[in-house]
Design a protein around this motif. Structure first.
Motif, mmCIF file in Angstrom:
data_model
loop_
_atom_site.group_PDB
_atom_site.id
_atom_site.type_symbol
_atom_site.label_atom_id
_atom_site.label_comp_id
_atom_site.label_asym_id
_atom_site.label_seq_id
_atom_site.Cartn_x
_atom_site.Cartn_y
_atom_site.Cartn_z
ATOM 1 N N UNK A 37 140.851 22.236 -86.837
ATOM 2 C CA UNK A 37 141.536 23.489 -87.179
ATOM 3 C C UNK A 37 141.183 24.613 -86.208
ATOM 4 N N UNK A 38 139.931 24.695 -85.797
ATOM 5 C CA UNK A 38 139.514 25.731 -84.845
ATOM 6 C C UNK A 38 140.212 25.531 -83.501
ATOM 7 N N UNK A 39 140.309 24.297 -83.042
ATOM 8 C CA UNK A 39 140.974 24.030 -81.766
ATOM 9 C C UNK A 39 142.454 24.394 -81.845
ATOM 10 N N UNK A 40 143.118 24.026 -82.937
ATOM 11 C CA UNK A 40 144.536 24.355 -83.104
ATOM 12 C C UNK A 40 144.718 25.876 -83.157
ATOM 13 N N UNK A 41 143.818 26.575 -83.862
ATOM 14 C CA UNK A 41 143.917 28.033 -83.955
ATOM 15 C C UNK A 41 143.728 28.682 -82.581
ATOM 16 N N UNK A 42 142.802 28.187 -81.786
ATOM 17 C CA UNK A 42 142.584 28.749 -80.452
ATOM 18 C C UNK A 42 143.797 28.531 -79.552
ATOM 19 N N UNK A 43 144.400 27.351 -79.623
ATOM 20 C CA UNK A 43 145.595 27.087 -78.824
ATOM 21 C C UNK A 43 146.729 28.016 -79.246
ATOM 22 N N UNK A 44 146.937 28.169 -80.557
ATOM 23 C CA UNK A 44 147.997 29.050 -81.048
ATOM 24 C C UNK A 44 147.739 30.499 -80.623
ATOM 25 N N UNK A 45 146.489 30.942 -80.718
ATOM 26 C CA UNK A 45 146.139 32.312 -80.325
ATOM 27 C C UNK A 45 146.388 32.533 -78.839
ATOM 28 N N UNK A 46 146.082 31.538 -78.030
ATOM 29 C CA UNK A 46 146.301 31.659 -76.598
ATOM 30 C C UNK A 46 147.795 31.770 -76.277
ATOM 31 N N UNK A 47 148.613 30.979 -76.939
ATOM 32 C CA UNK A 47 150.060 31.027 -76.710
ATOM 33 C C UNK A 47 150.637 32.362 -77.166
ATOM 34 N N UNK A 48 150.245 32.817 -78.359
ATOM 35 C CA UNK A 48 150.720 34.107 -78.868
ATOM 36 C C UNK A 48 150.260 35.231 -77.948
ATOM 37 N N UNK A 49 149.035 35.169 -77.477
ATOM 38 C CA UNK A 49 148.518 36.179 -76.562
ATOM 39 C C UNK A 49 149.302 36.225 -75.256
ATOM 40 N N UNK A 50 149.676 35.063 -74.754
ATOM 41 C CA UNK A 50 150.464 35.023 -73.519
ATOM 42 C C UNK A 50 151.827 35.673 -73.727
ATOM 43 N N UNK A 51 152.472 35.396 -74.856
ATOM 44 C CA UNK A 51 153.763 36.016 -75.137
ATOM 45 C C UNK A 51 153.640 37.528 -75.311
ATOM 46 N N UNK A 52 152.561 37.979 -75.938
ATOM 47 C CA UNK A 52 152.355 39.427 -76.115
ATOM 48 C C UNK A 52 152.178 40.092 -74.755
ATOM 49 N N UNK A 53 151.388 39.476 -73.893
ATOM 50 C CA UNK A 53 151.186 40.051 -72.553
ATOM 51 C C UNK A 53 152.487 40.079 -71.759
ATOM 52 N N UNK A 54 153.311 39.040 -71.900
ATOM 53 C CA UNK A 54 154.611 39.040 -71.210
ATOM 54 C C UNK A 54 155.518 40.138 -71.767
#
Length: 59
Positions: A37-54
């Protein structure tokens, strides 16, 4: 050397002593579920963060 069984045999004996996995259960113990669950949450956070920065136009 110390009259011990090879590692493979010791692991095989330990696995043979465990009860069979229950039907429909994917994780044998709780820490595996937590790590997954922690790994999945980190991957999701990274993807969401990339979209926010874009969205903000940060380069």
């Amino acid at each position: 050397m110390f009259h011990r069984k090879p590692l493979e045999e010791r692991i095989a004996e330990r696995v043979a002593k465990r009860p069979p996995l229950k039907e429909g259960k994917h994780f044998e113990h709780r820490p595996a579920l937590i790590v997954f669950c922690v790994i999945i949450a980190l991957v999701a956070l990274k993807i969401v963060g990339a979209f926010v920065l874009m969205k903000w136009g940060v380069q």
